[in-house]
Design a protein around this motif. Structure first.
Motif, PDB file in Angstrom:
ATOM      1  N   ILE A   1       0.831  -1.208   0.000  1.00  0.00           N
ATOM      2  CA  ILE A   1       0.000   0.000   0.000  1.00  0.00           C
ATOM      3  C   ILE A   1       0.868   1.261   0.000  1.00  0.00           C
ATOM      4  CG2 ILE A   1      -0.235   0.050   2.531  1.00  0.00           C
ATOM      5  CD1 ILE A   1      -2.867   1.115  -0.113  1.00  0.00           C
ATOM      6  N   SER A   2       2.090   1.151   0.526  1.00  0.00           N
ATOM      7  CA  SER A   2       2.984   2.319   0.536  1.00  0.00           C
ATOM      8  C   SER A   2       3.399   2.718  -0.884  1.00  0.00           C
ATOM      9  CB  SER A   2       4.226   2.041   1.393  1.00  0.00           C
ATOM     10  OG  SER A   2       4.910   0.905   0.888  1.00  0.00           O
ATOM     11  N   ASP A   3       3.220   1.773  -1.838  1.00  0.00           N
ATOM     12  CA  ASP A   3       3.538   2.089  -3.238  1.00  0.00           C
ATOM     13  C   ASP A   3       2.467   2.974  -3.880  1.00  0.00           C
ATOM     14  OD1 ASP A   3       5.725   0.450  -2.917  1.00  0.00           O
ATOM     15  OD2 ASP A   3       4.783  -1.310  -3.840  1.00  0.00           O
ATOM     16  N   VAL A   4       1.306   3.082  -3.205  1.00  0.00           N
ATOM     17  CA  VAL A   4       0.205   3.888  -3.757  1.00  0.00           C
ATOM     18  C   VAL A   4       0.400   5.332  -3.298  1.00  0.00           C
ATOM     19  CG1 VAL A   4      -2.297   4.176  -3.914  1.00  0.00           C
ATOM     20  CG2 VAL A   4      -1.318   1.884  -3.650  1.00  0.00           C
ATOM     21  N   THR A   5       0.756   6.203  -4.225  1.00  0.00           N
ATOM     22  CA  THR A   5       1.034   7.603  -3.866  1.00  0.00           C
ATOM     23  C   THR A   5       0.172   8.591  -4.630  1.00  0.00           C
ATOM     24  OG1 THR A   5       2.792   7.642  -5.531  1.00  0.00           O
ATOM     25  CG2 THR A   5       3.439   7.119  -3.252  1.00  0.00           C
ATOM     26  N   ARG A   6      -0.711   8.082  -5.493  1.00  0.00           N
ATOM     27  CA  ARG A   6      -1.569   8.979  -6.272  1.00  0.00           C
ATOM     28  C   ARG A   6      -2.943   8.334  -6.457  1.00  0.00           C
ATOM     29  NH1 ARG A   6       1.631   9.263 -11.862  1.00  0.00           N
ATOM     30  NH2 ARG A   6       3.364   9.450 -10.410  1.00  0.00           N
ATOM     31  N   ALA A   7      -3.870   9.092  -7.005  1.00  0.00           N
ATOM     32  CA  ALA A   7      -5.239   8.615  -7.208  1.00  0.00           C
ATOM     33  C   ALA A   7      -5.262   7.419  -8.160  1.00  0.00           C
ATOM     34  CB  ALA A   7      -6.101   9.744  -7.770  1.00  0.00           C
ATOM     35  N   LEU A   8      -6.297   6.581  -8.009  1.00  0.00           N
ATOM     36  CA  LEU A   8      -6.454   5.437  -8.905  1.00  0.00           C
ATOM     37  C   LEU A   8      -6.818   5.913 -10.310  1.00  0.00           C
ATOM     38  CD1 LEU A   8      -8.605   2.982  -6.706  1.00  0.00           C
ATOM     39  CD2 LEU A   8      -6.109   3.125  -6.865  1.00  0.00           C
ATOM     40  N   THR A   9      -6.370   5.176 -11.302  1.00  0.00           N
ATOM     41  CA  THR A   9      -6.817   5.461 -12.672  1.00  0.00           C
ATOM     42  C   THR A   9      -8.268   4.989 -12.806  1.00  0.00           C
ATOM     43  OG1 THR A   9      -6.150   3.298 -13.503  1.00  0.00           O
ATOM     44  CG2 THR A   9      -4.490   5.062 -13.542  1.00  0.00           C
ATOM     45  N   ASP A  10      -8.937   5.422 -13.862  1.00  0.00           N
ATOM     46  CA  ASP A  10     -10.329   5.011 -14.077  1.00  0.00           C
ATOM     47  C   ASP A  10     -10.440   3.489 -14.167  1.00  0.00           C
ATOM     48  OD1 ASP A  10     -11.423   7.475 -13.935  1.00  0.00           O
ATOM     49  OD2 ASP A  10     -11.643   7.787 -16.095  1.00  0.00           O
ATOM     50  N   SER A  11      -9.532   2.855 -14.899  1.00  0.00           N
ATOM     51  CA  SER A  11      -9.612   1.398 -15.071  1.00  0.00           C
ATOM     52  C   SER A  11      -9.365   0.681 -13.739  1.00  0.00           C
ATOM     53  CB  SER A  11      -8.612   0.917 -16.124  1.00  0.00           C
ATOM     54  OG  SER A  11      -7.290   1.198 -15.725  1.00  0.00           O
ATOM     55  N   GLN A  12      -8.443   1.221 -12.910  1.00  0.00           N
ATOM     56  CA  GLN A  12      -8.207   0.627 -11.585  1.00  0.00           C
ATOM     57  C   GLN A  12      -9.449   0.742 -10.702  1.00  0.00           C
ATOM     58  OE1 GLN A  12      -4.654   2.867 -10.438  1.00  0.00           O
ATOM     59  NE2 GLN A  12      -3.455   0.960 -10.415  1.00  0.00           N
ATOM     60  N   ARG A  13     -10.073   1.918 -10.740  1.00  0.00           N
ATOM     61  CA  ARG A  13     -11.265   2.132  -9.911  1.00  0.00           C
ATOM     62  C   ARG A  13     -12.406   1.204 -10.339  1.00  0.00           C
ATOM     63  NH1 ARG A  13     -15.491   4.794 -10.909  1.00  0.00           N
ATOM     64  NH2 ARG A  13     -14.549   5.913 -12.658  1.00  0.00           N
ATOM     65  N   VAL A  14     -12.580   1.054 -11.649  1.00  0.00           N
ATOM     66  CA  VAL A  14     -13.645   0.176 -12.158  1.00  0.00           C
ATOM     67  C   VAL A  14     -13.397  -1.271 -11.726  1.00  0.00           C
ATOM     68  CG1 VAL A  14     -14.603  -0.838 -14.281  1.00  0.00           C
ATOM     69  CG2 VAL A  14     -14.292   1.638 -14.116  1.00  0.00           C
ATOM     70  N   LYS A  15     -12.138  -1.713 -11.835  1.00  0.00           N
ATOM     71  CA  LYS A  15     -11.794  -3.088 -11.444  1.00  0.00           C
ATOM     72  C   LYS A  15     -12.024  -3.308  -9.949  1.00  0.00           C
ATOM     73  CE  LYS A  15      -8.084  -6.514 -11.881  1.00  0.00           C
ATOM     74  NZ  LYS A  15      -6.682  -6.765 -12.244  1.00  0.00           N
ATOM     75  N   PHE A  16     -11.608  -2.328  -9.136  1.00  0.00           N
ATOM     76  CA  PHE A  16     -11.788  -2.427  -7.686  1.00  0.00           C
ATOM     77  C   PHE A  16     -13.277  -2.416  -7.327  1.00  0.00           C
ATOM     78  CE2 PHE A  16     -12.062  -0.030  -3.558  1.00  0.00           C
ATOM     79  CZ  PHE A  16     -11.669  -1.078  -2.756  1.00  0.00           C
ATOM     80  N   THR A  17     -14.041  -1.546  -7.982  1.00  0.00           N
ATOM     81  CA  THR A  17     -15.486  -1.449  -7.722  1.00  0.00           C
ATOM     82  C   THR A  17     -16.164  -2.781  -7.989  1.00  0.00           C
ATOM     83  OG1 THR A  17     -15.452   0.887  -8.361  1.00  0.00           O
ATOM     84  CG2 THR A  17     -17.610  -0.195  -8.295  1.00  0.00           C
ATOM     85  N   LYS A  18     -15.796  -3.404  -9.098  1.00  0.00           N
ATOM     86  CA  LYS A  18     -16.401  -4.676  -9.489  1.00  0.00           C
ATOM     87  C   LYS A  18     -16.204  -5.742  -8.411  1.00  0.00           C
ATOM     88  CE  LYS A  18     -16.452  -7.788 -13.481  1.00  0.00           C
ATOM     89  NZ  LYS A  18     -15.757  -8.169 -14.720  1.00  0.00           N
ATOM     90  N   GLU A  19     -15.043  -5.711  -7.758  1.00  0.00           N
ATOM     91  CA  GLU A  19     -14.725  -6.726  -6.748  1.00  0.00           C
ATOM     92  C   GLU A  19     -15.316  -6.412  -5.375  1.00  0.00           C
ATOM     93  OE1 GLU A  19     -13.360  -9.698  -7.169  1.00  0.00           O
ATOM     94  OE2 GLU A  19     -13.314  -9.235  -9.305  1.00  0.00           O
ATOM     95  N   VAL A  20     -15.334  -5.136  -4.998  1.00  0.00           N
ATOM     96  CA  VAL A  20     -15.731  -4.794  -3.629  1.00  0.00           C
ATOM     97  C   VAL A  20     -17.238  -4.566  -3.488  1.00  0.00           C
ATOM     98  CG1 VAL A  20     -15.547  -2.243  -3.666  1.00  0.00           C
ATOM     99  CG2 VAL A  20     -14.840  -3.537  -1.609  1.00  0.00           C
ATOM    100  N   LYS A  21     -17.900  -4.280  -4.602  1.00  0.00           N
ATOM    101  CA  LYS A  21     -19.340  -4.000  -4.565  1.00  0.00           C
ATOM    102  C   LYS A  21     -20.101  -5.225  -4.044  1.00  0.00           C
ATOM    103  CE  LYS A  21     -22.782  -1.713  -7.478  1.00  0.00           C
ATOM    104  NZ  LYS A  21     -23.047  -1.187  -8.832  1.00  0.00           N
ATOM    105  N   GLY A  22     -20.975  -4.997  -3.083  1.00  0.00           N
ATOM    106  CA  GLY A  22     -21.773  -6.088  -2.524  1.00  0.00           C
ATOM    107  C   GLY A  22     -21.163  -6.737  -1.302  1.00  0.00           C
ATOM    108  N   LEU A  23     -19.870  -6.444  -1.013  1.00  0.00           N
ATOM    109  CA  LEU A  23     -19.226  -7.032   0.168  1.00  0.00           C
ATOM    110  C   LEU A  23     -19.591  -6.259   1.429  1.00  0.00           C
ATOM    111  CD1 LEU A  23     -15.600  -7.972  -0.946  1.00  0.00           C
ATOM    112  CD2 LEU A  23     -17.638  -9.386  -0.882  1.00  0.00           C
TER     113      LEU A  23
END
Length: 872
Positions: free
Chosen positions: A256-278
């Motif tokens: 997580i320390s490697d994350v230093t900037r906002a997610l790209t659109d494609s990253q956000r979409v991929k993350f949303t697909k996995e976390v939605k409903g949990l």
């Protein structure tokens, strides 16, 4: 040329000739009159005609354990809990508190299914109905429930031991609830299985998922008392971990320390697909870890995402999430540039920063696993048959049924020994090959060799092409040339001569080049028979190749992976030839006619039917129904029909039209009308038997009547089930086959563990290579043809040897397997080439918006494709 030369009946359908079919006693067929077709709601499965005798006996053990039942009546109560639609876990807690607070009523502890059914050994109260208020303590606030208990009836448990014909389902349900009550309170229930968090093992799957092991348990009526079916089980759960760690796993970020900037659109979409409903729980309020369900992920970062906040003065102001957490909780966010989770109801605008959330433990993953995750899962869960038998016996010891106080209260006990059954090993059929030698093959343990043999009917390939979608640097011209030469050699040996070099061999890239390239080939090379497509691994090019080849141009395509071109092997090339020959209208082999069952003496058509549903969690995509029908007497060649239908519809809606199409094609192919129709239907659970039979049997009847008044061939309707938990083990180690120690191919069982009266049997038709073999369970739901047990079992086993893709006996009959392939192929036909991954179970957003008519058109194959086995 017809292979039914001995059939003398009329052979022309009413649409071609006014003559009606004649049935007489010499035909061996009982004519079906309208009076034999039951009215709606009265379909009844046939009784078992006899037990099979064919084959060599083998001593087996099955993972069924005998249940001993008391001669008592128990009381059944209907439960209504308000508010409704709470999870079963909450309902169980409510009833447990209710029982503890009313000991004077519940002198014998009841059992509860978590929904509506409660059973007690004694009558609870004299009145018919009673209402209670129950308070469930919660971390944030107490929750109040109203419970209404209504007496419905009495259930006699020992009637299950006396039942010989109709099984009293209310007694089976009561026993099942008794058996499941304590495990449901102790473990995490999933369907009919129970799981507990990993202890002493760790099998990560990636993407925030891990393997949990558990056990399956179900009550089954059998010929010999009631049985408890117990099996080892495994499934994927989400790891309980901080949401930030989950984000890293989903997006393949090391830390997580490697994350230093906002997610790209494609990253956000991929993350949303996995976390939605949990479900997530908060970590910033000390011991109060309130739980929420994720409904979305914000587009804006926590530092920019605002929500309406009411101030102390009563005003409403827009406040950012990061500022709110700083002022309210004195928590300065470490990752204000990351988005927030939107939780609860969307219209309520409740946002939580990722860093204050944790994935709640015990959530099963219902989303489709990736290919890599599936592979990891298989490696983690595969057990040889002897090891699985030990594991099941260990589970039974661990379950300690003798210590289950609920079972003791109701007087129920379970044997701790697997039931012993006698099975039979059916003899394999001989397979006839062609060419100059016309050799026969006799399978040994479900496998035979094609070396030195030639296809029964080999196709001559005069004009073919190669298109390579792998980069030239990864798949060089020399490799393509060598592949073509080796394929030529192997195919000639197999009796499928390739008479020339490819007329075209070019490189291409990307799905958008598939259509124009294939059109160019079709227009430039008259009588082009085949295009071989070289793929660089898993790619969306595959879906587009199949869409264009199968539905647009009607040309045969054969895909091959780049690795198999760079390094050819006789086995891989031979397997390619098996598929190419049937795609071009050839016949690989046939059952030796003299060894086939008697029903082959007159025209018979074999139908395979299946429905594939979209993956769990998908609410929009259609279900796809497929029906295939044999087109010759062997049976070897099949034609396919396919339809899209309503989301998760369980019956084949357009079966009458689909069957009619196949009957017409059968007639055009053989010049005979089938006197018998044998249907193998997959994808049906026991609870759907009546519904499916009533609709689909009528549809097949309707198809026949539509073709010609009075045309009513005998129908046998057999359901094929693979999703069950019965496993068979050799009692004698010397009978075990191979490294995995499985039962021999051809092992069948139709006594003791089968239904007390209905016509069902287990058949393991394949050789188990990895893990423990799962026998297929066959249930004859209808049988006008009055087939005996031996005839149905032998027929089924022989059809498992006619699958064209390999020289092995497969686990289900070929027509059922083909129906599955056709439905799966239709998913590819619906794929949008520009945006989809090419995974057959996925469909792009654009495709989801297509009209039903457009989707129906998309899965309709080209007229030139209809007459060959394009799906092989």
């Amino acid at each position: 040329m017809s292979h039914y030369s001995y059939f003398n009946g009329n052979s022309i359908f009413g649409e071609h000739s006014p003559t009606s079919p004649s049935y007489n006693s010499s035909s061996g067929i009982t004519p079906i009159t309208n009076s034999n077709v039951p009215p709606p709601g009265e379909f009844k499965s046939p009784r078992r005609p006899d037990s099979g005798r064919e084959g060599r006996c083998i001593a087996l053990r099955a993972n069924h354990f005998q249940i001993r039942l008391p001669a008592i009546e128990i009381f059944h109560y209907d439960i209504q809990i308000s508010p409704e639609k709470c999870p079963r876990r909450v309902n169980r807690e409510v009833i447990e508190i209710l029982v503890k607070k009313n000991i004077h009523l519940f002198r014998h502890r009841p059992v509860f299914d978590g929904r509506k059914n409660l059973y007690c050994k004694e009558r609870l109260f004299q009145s018919n109905k009673c209402e209670f208020d129950v308070t469930l303590p919660d971390e944030s606030r107490d929750r109040r429930f109203q419970v209404t208990i209504t007496e419905t009836d009495c259930v006699s448990l020992d009637q299950l031991d006396r039942a010989t014909n109709d099984i009293p389902h209310e007694a089976v349900q009561a026993l099942d609830v008794i058996m499941r009550h304590l495990p449901s309170m102790t473990y995490t229930p999933v369907g009919r299985s129970f799981f507990s968090p990993p202890e002493g093992y760790y099998h990560p799957l990636g993407g925030g998922r891990e393997v949990w092991f558990g056990f399956h348990q179900s009550v089954r009526p059998s010929q010999w008392k009631m049985m408890l079916n117990i099996d080892a089980s495994a499934t994927a759960f989400y790891k309980s971990q901080p949401v930030l760690d989950f984000l890293c796993e989903v997006l393949d970020i090391q830390n997580i320390s490697d994350v230093t900037r906002a997610l790209t659109d494609s990253q956000r979409v991929k993350f949303t697909k996995e976390v939605k409903g949990l479900k997530v729980e908060i970590t910033h309020c000390g011991t109060m870890r309130r739980k929420y369900r994720v409904c979305n992920v914000t587009r804006r970062a926590a530092s920019a995402q605002t929500f309406p906040l009411q101030t102390d003065g009563g005003q409403t102001v827009e406040c950012t999430v990061s500022r709110y957490f700083l002022e309210k909780y004195r928590l300065k966010l470490k990752y204000p540039f990351l988005p927030c989770l939107q939780v609860g109801q969307e219209q309520k605008h409740t946002y939580l920063p990722l860093e204050v959330c944790q994935i709640v433990a015990g959530q099963r993953c219902i989303k489709k696993l990736t290919d890599q995750q599936t592979s990891t899962m298989i490696k983690a869960t595969a057990r040889s048959a002897p090891d699985r038998e030990k594991e099941i016996n260990s589970l039974v010891d661990k379950a300690a049924f003798v210590k289950d106080s609920y079972l003791k209260d109701f007087g129920v006990s379970i044997s701790n020994r697997m039931i012993e059954v006698q099975g039979r090993i059916l003899p394999p059929p001989k397979l006839q090959y062609g060419g100059r030698t016309k050799q026969q093959a006799l399978p040994n343990q479900g496998v035979w060799d094609m070396r030195g043999k030639q296809f029964h009917t080999g196709v001559e390939i005069n004009k073919w092409a190669i298109a390579c979608f792998a980069p030239m640097r990864q798949c060089k011209e020399d490799a393509l040339r060598n592949f073509a030469e080796q394929l030529n050699r192997i195919s000639n040996d197999a009796g499928m001569p390739i008479t020339s070099q490819p007329c075209f061999c070019m490189y291409a890239s990307g799905a958008d080049q598939v259509d124009p390239m294939m059109r160019h080939l079709r227009e430039s090379y008259e009588a082009l028979q085949l295009i071989i497509i070289v793929l660089p691994g898993k790619t969306h090019v595959y879906a587009e190749v199949k869409r264009v080849g199968d539905t647009v141009l009607g040309i045969a395509t054969q895909c091959v992976q780049m690795k198999n071109v760079n390094k050819t092997s006789p086995q891989t090339l031979s397997n390619l030839c098996l598929k190419i020959n049937v795609k071009l209208g050839g016949v690989n082999n046939i059952l030796v006619p003299s060894m086939r069952p008697n029903l082959f003496k007159e025209p018979v058509i074999f139908l395979g039917a299946d429905i594939t549903h979209p993956p769990a969690g998908d609410e929009k995509k259609p279900s796809i129904a497929a029906v295939v029908g044999s087109m010759d007497a062997h049976p070897s060649r099949y034609a396919a029909t396919v339809r899209v239908q309503s989301h998760r519809q369980e019956v084949i809606g357009d079966l009458a039209t689909m069957t009619r199409e196949l009957l017409v094609q059968f007639y055009r192919s053989t010049h005979f009308k089938p006197l018998r129709i044998i249907v193998y239907r997959t994808g049906v659970s026991e609870g759907q038997f009546e519904q499916v039979l009533e609709h689909e049997l009528r549809a097949i009847r309707e198809a026949c009547i539509r073709l010609e008044p009075g045309y009513q061939p005998g129908i046998t309707f057999i359901v094929v089930q693979k999703r069950h938990h019965t496993r068979l083990f050799c009692s004698d180690k010397r009978e075990q086959i191979g490294k995995s120690g499985n039962i021999p191919a051809g092992t069948t069982v139709d006594t003791i563990i089968t239904h007390p009266s209905e016509f069902d049997f287990y058949l393991c038709s394949h050789a188990g290579i990895q893990g423990t073999s799962r026998p297929s369970h066959y249930h004859v739901l209808w049988d006008d043809n009055q087939l005996g047990a031996d005839e149905v079992q032998t027929l089924t086993y022989q059809l498992c040897h006619t699958y064209v893709r390999c020289t092995r006996s497969v686990s289900i009959p070929a027509p059922a397997y083909y129906a599955h392939l056709v439905a799966f192929r239709a998913r590819y036909h619906l794929v949008d080439k520009d945006t989809d991954s090419g995974n057959g179970s996925h469909q792009s957003t654009h495709a989801e918006e297509q009209s039903f008519h457009a989707m129906s058109k998309a899965v309709t194959v080209h007229k030139d494709t209809q007459h060959v086995m394009y799906f092989a």
